[in-house]
Design an enzyme around this catalytic site. Structure first.
Site, PDB file in Angstrom:
ATOM      1  N   HIS A 307     -39.594  60.196 -75.632  1.00  0.00           N
ATOM      2  CA  HIS A 307     -38.177  59.946 -75.366  1.00  0.00           C
ATOM      3  C   HIS A 307     -38.052  58.605 -74.670  1.00  0.00           C
ATOM      4  O   HIS A 307     -38.913  58.238 -73.873  1.00  0.00           O
ATOM      5  CB  HIS A 307     -37.578  61.055 -74.491  1.00  0.00           C
ATOM      6  CG  HIS A 307     -36.097  61.113 -74.571  1.00  0.00           C
ATOM      7  ND1 HIS A 307     -35.292  60.335 -73.784  1.00  0.00           N
ATOM      8  CD2 HIS A 307     -35.283  61.822 -75.389  1.00  0.00           C
ATOM      9  CE1 HIS A 307     -34.033  60.578 -74.104  1.00  0.00           C
ATOM     10  NE2 HIS A 307     -33.995  61.463 -75.080  1.00  0.00           N
ATOM     11  N   ASP A 364     -35.572  68.290 -79.355  1.00  0.00           N
ATOM     12  CA  ASP A 364     -35.605  68.677 -80.760  1.00  0.00           C
ATOM     13  C   ASP A 364     -36.905  69.322 -81.200  1.00  0.00           C
ATOM     14  O   ASP A 364     -37.038  69.709 -82.356  1.00  0.00           O
ATOM     15  CB  ASP A 364     -35.304  67.449 -81.638  1.00  0.00           C
ATOM     16  CG  ASP A 364     -33.834  67.112 -81.567  1.00  0.00           C
ATOM     17  OD1 ASP A 364     -33.036  68.052 -81.440  1.00  0.00           O
ATOM     18  OD2 ASP A 364     -33.485  65.918 -81.611  1.00  0.00           O
TER      19      ASP A 364
HETATM   20  N1  CMC Z   1     -45.904  60.136 -81.757  1.00  0.00           N
HETATM   21  C1  CMC Z   1     -46.904  59.244 -81.565  1.00  0.00           C
HETATM   22  N2  CMC Z   1     -46.797  58.132 -80.792  1.00  0.00           N
HETATM   23  C2  CMC Z   1     -45.624  57.918 -80.195  1.00  0.00           C
HETATM   24  C3  CMC Z   1     -44.519  58.783 -80.338  1.00  0.00           C
HETATM   25  C4  CMC Z   1     -44.701  59.935 -81.156  1.00  0.00           C
HETATM   26  N3  CMC Z   1     -43.684  60.792 -81.334  1.00  0.00           N
HETATM   27  N4  CMC Z   1     -43.470  58.311 -79.630  1.00  0.00           N
HETATM   28  C5  CMC Z   1     -43.874  57.174 -79.058  1.00  0.00           C
HETATM   29  N5  CMC Z   1     -45.183  56.932 -79.394  1.00  0.00           N
HETATM   30  C6  CMC Z   1     -46.013  55.814 -78.915  1.00  0.00           C
HETATM   31  C7  CMC Z   1     -45.631  54.520 -79.621  1.00  0.00           C
HETATM   32  O1  CMC Z   1     -46.425  54.333 -80.785  1.00  0.00           O
HETATM   33  C8  CMC Z   1     -45.929  53.502 -78.553  1.00  0.00           C
HETATM   34  O2  CMC Z   1     -47.339  53.334 -78.483  1.00  0.00           O
HETATM   35  P1  CMC Z   1     -47.975  51.866 -78.099  1.00  0.00           P
HETATM   36  O3  CMC Z   1     -47.475  51.590 -76.700  1.00  0.00           O
HETATM   37  O4  CMC Z   1     -49.433  52.058 -78.209  1.00  0.00           O
HETATM   38  O5  CMC Z   1     -47.409  50.910 -79.118  1.00  0.00           O
HETATM   39  C9  CMC Z   1     -45.506  54.207 -77.261  1.00  0.00           C
HETATM   40  O6  CMC Z   1     -45.686  55.617 -77.539  1.00  0.00           O
HETATM   41  C10 CMC Z   1     -44.075  53.937 -76.841  1.00  0.00           C
HETATM   42  O7  CMC Z   1     -43.219  54.264 -77.938  1.00  0.00           O
HETATM   43  P2  CMC Z   1     -41.894  53.481 -78.337  1.00  0.00           P
HETATM   44  O8  CMC Z   1     -41.594  53.756 -79.772  1.00  0.00           O
HETATM   45  O9  CMC Z   1     -42.034  52.063 -77.909  1.00  0.00           O
HETATM   46  O10 CMC Z   1     -40.835  54.180 -77.385  1.00  0.00           O
HETATM   47  P3  CMC Z   1     -39.283  54.141 -77.560  1.00  0.00           P
HETATM   48  O11 CMC Z   1     -38.715  54.438 -76.228  1.00  0.00           O
HETATM   49  O12 CMC Z   1     -38.842  52.893 -78.240  1.00  0.00           O
HETATM   50  O13 CMC Z   1     -38.983  55.346 -78.582  1.00  0.00           O
HETATM   51  C11 CMC Z   1     -38.602  57.502 -79.445  1.00  0.00           C
HETATM   52  C12 CMC Z   1     -38.608  56.622 -78.190  1.00  0.00           C
HETATM   53  C13 CMC Z   1     -37.906  58.838 -79.127  1.00  0.00           C
HETATM   54  C14 CMC Z   1     -37.817  56.829 -80.573  1.00  0.00           C
HETATM   55  C15 CMC Z   1     -40.065  57.744 -79.895  1.00  0.00           C
HETATM   56  O14 CMC Z   1     -40.774  58.421 -78.873  1.00  0.00           O
HETATM   57  C16 CMC Z   1     -40.164  58.527 -81.196  1.00  0.00           C
HETATM   58  O15 CMC Z   1     -40.131  57.921 -82.265  1.00  0.00           O
HETATM   59  N6  CMC Z   1     -40.305  59.895 -81.141  1.00  0.00           N
HETATM   60  C17 CMC Z   1     -40.291  60.709 -82.330  1.00  0.00           C
HETATM   61  C18 CMC Z   1     -38.850  60.898 -82.816  1.00  0.00           C
HETATM   62  C19 CMC Z   1     -38.081  61.872 -81.959  1.00  0.00           C
HETATM   63  O16 CMC Z   1     -38.538  62.957 -81.637  1.00  0.00           O
HETATM   64  N7  CMC Z   1     -36.828  61.499 -81.643  1.00  0.00           N
HETATM   65  C20 CMC Z   1     -35.894  62.390 -80.919  1.00  0.00           C
HETATM   66  C21 CMC Z   1     -35.564  61.880 -79.551  1.00  0.00           C
HETATM   67  S1  CMC Z   1     -34.763  63.155 -78.560  1.00  0.00           S
HETATM   68  C22 CMC Z   1     -33.264  63.456 -79.359  1.00  0.00           C
HETATM   69  C23 CMC Z   1     -32.286  62.408 -79.066  1.00  0.00           C
HETATM   70  O17 CMC Z   1     -31.661  62.433 -77.984  1.00  0.00           O
HETATM   71  O18 CMC Z   1     -32.116  61.505 -79.901  1.00  0.00           O
END
Ligand code: CMC
Length: 428
Positions: A307, A364
């Site tokens: 998140h 989720d």
């Molecule tokens: N599985 C594997 N690796 C992950 C995941 C995941 N679900 N989420 C983040 N990472 C890794 C990412 O690869 C990165 O690694 P590194 O630092 O080595 O490059 C690190 O963790 C930070 O991730 P980010 O994508 O830079 O973080 P963000 O804050 O931009 O993204 C997020 C947050 C929710 C989009 C992301 O965690 C994600 O894609 N999760 C899966 C989709 C998901 O479940 N979304 C629902 C969110 S809750 C409902 C809502 O309110 O929308």
């Protein structure tokens, strides 16, 4: 004395005011920075940018705290109803008996959609995604209620637009579902409360009376409450920014629905179940899928994990995990994907990759398992998230209007070509 931040650029020091929120959150006010210094700030994805001052929802991602108007989400999920929470978010206070009676009365008298809207439903291919239909149908409400186009509605007119969108959304959502089945639409009935009415329009039949199980009504109330608001995020900030151009409420909410659709936001609930089913069909080897999620050359991500702001745990996920166990037990459902989800969570939470990056199950991760148990098909999950988030979008849209916030308009740092002379096509 209020705090001042100092910014040093070259040999000059600038003073910037510090703003403090009611929960002690601090921000450096940079609204005059460009005028003072010629500089803008750069924050791609708004990871550290406060876009507004809001009194609706407080969230502490480090401590896993979520409160609506000061009330902890745990108390609201345990004791309140979705419609009471909607009132709280939109009007700022928990309603008195008199107020909730009037609110329910007003809502139940605006649940019908114009009969001409059926033509829109008819026009969509039966397999088209419910989120695409929902955003179009909500936007099309503006055509039936042109008074909503007035940028300076009176407080009464504005409130009527709010009641209309809130009242009609369950009808639209359930009709999208009925359409996907090719079944006749079920009309709203004033004798039901908001959530029961929605469930009746979704699972009811024209030919016989279908009793809606109170377990299902309770589960739906809990899920909708947990999704009702989440301060600034991709869809909510979209609603505020679209509304800031004086767009009507239907267009603003429709834009929020489009923003929510993506798999990184609300669309994750559909993706989670599809992922769990895939893992199950593949033999249920969770270690293999955890390894894939960690592999930077593999596009696979553990959906429902991670998140932007929760870096300890998502308080909604805690409530949902427990609700999931309870509901499946009460409904007598034994769902294998729940076991896969629990195993994935257990393995991930011990894995240094997820620990270092502070990746925990989000709201989720378990919500789809409950929706499935209640009888919803996978592609309806994100629409249910939208139904839950609607009061939050409305409250945020209303707050933006009441505060008379200026049109949203970020800056950028241009990185393209500088001056070039036009070249005729034959010379390129
Ligand atoms: N599985 C594997 N690796 C992950 C995941 C995941 N679900 N989420 C983040 N990472 C890794 C990412 O690869 C990165 O690694 P590194 O630092 O080595 O490059 C690190 O963790 C930070 O991730 P980010 O994508 O830079 O973080 P963000 O804050 O931009 O993204 C997020 C947050 C929710 C989009 C992301 O965690 C994600 O894609 N999760 C899966 C989709 C998901 O479940 N979304 C629902 C969110 S809750 C409902 C809502 O309110 O929308």
């Amino acid at each position: 004395m209020s705090e001042i931040a100092q910014l040093i650029i070259g040999d000059k020091t600038y003073e910037l005011p510090v703003i403090e929120g009611s929960e002690g959150e601090k921000a450096i006010d940079i609204s005059k920075l460009r005028d003072q210094t010629g500089y803008v700030t750069l924050d791609i994805g708004y990871k550290n940018t406060g876009a507004t001052q809001s009194a609706i929802t407080f969230l502490d991602g480090e401590l896993g705290i979520l409160k609506y108007r000061g009330y902890p989400i745990e108390q609201l999920a345990a004791k309140s109803s979705f419609i009471e929470v909607a009132y709280l978010l939109i009007y700022g206070e928990l309603p008195t008996e008199e107020q909730i009676k009037k609110f329910n009365y007003d809502l139940s008298h605006h649940t019908l959609v114009h009969e001409d809207m059926k033509k829109f439903f008819d026009g969509f291919p039966s397999k088209s995604h419910p989120m695409g239909q929902l955003s179009s149908l909500v936007s099309s409400l503006s055509a039936f209620y042109p008074e909503s186009l007035k940028p300076n509605q009176t407080a009464e007119e504005l409130n009527l637009s709010i009641i209309k969108v809130l009242a009609k959304m369950p009808t639209i959502v359930s009709w999208i579902y009925k359409k996907s089945l090719g079944h006749p639409y079920i009309y709203p009935q004033n004798k039901y409360d908001y959530v029961t009415n929605f469930l009746n329009m979704t699972f009811g039949q024209r030919t016989e009376v279908v009793e809606i199980d109170p377990v299902v009504v309770n589960a739906m109330n809990t899920l909708l409450i947990l999704h009702a608001d989440h301060e600034q995020n991709c869809s909510t900030s979209t609603v505020r920014i679209v509304g800031s151009s004086a767009s009507n409420i239907y267009a603003s909410v429709s834009a929020g629905i489009s923003a929510l659709w993506g798999p990184l936001h609300g669309g994750a609930n559909q993706e989670v179940i599809e992922m769990l089913q895939k893992i199950q069909e593949d033999g249920g080897d969770t270690d293999k899928w955890i390894a894939k999620a960690k592999d930077k050359n593999d596009p696979f991500r553990l959906m429902g994990f991670g998140h932007r702001v929760y870096k300890n745990f998502d308080p909604r996920a805690k409530i949902i995990k427990k609700a999931c166990d309870d509901i499946l037990e009460k409904l007598g459902i034994d769902d294998e994907v729940l076991e896969i989800a629990k195993k994935l969570e257990e393995v991930a939470l011990k894995d240094p990759y997820f620990i270092e990056r502070k990746l925990y199950p989000n709201v989720d991760f378990y919500s789809g398992i409950i929706y499935r148990a209640l009888g919803f098909p996978t592609d309806m999950f994100t629409v249910l998230f939208a139904l839950g988030r609607l009061p939050g979008w409305i409250a945020q849209w209303k707050e933006m209007k009441v505060h008379k916030e200026p049109i949203g308009r970020p800056r950028q740092i241009y990185t393209g070509a500088t001056n070039r002379d036009y070249v005729d096509i034959q010379d390129r």
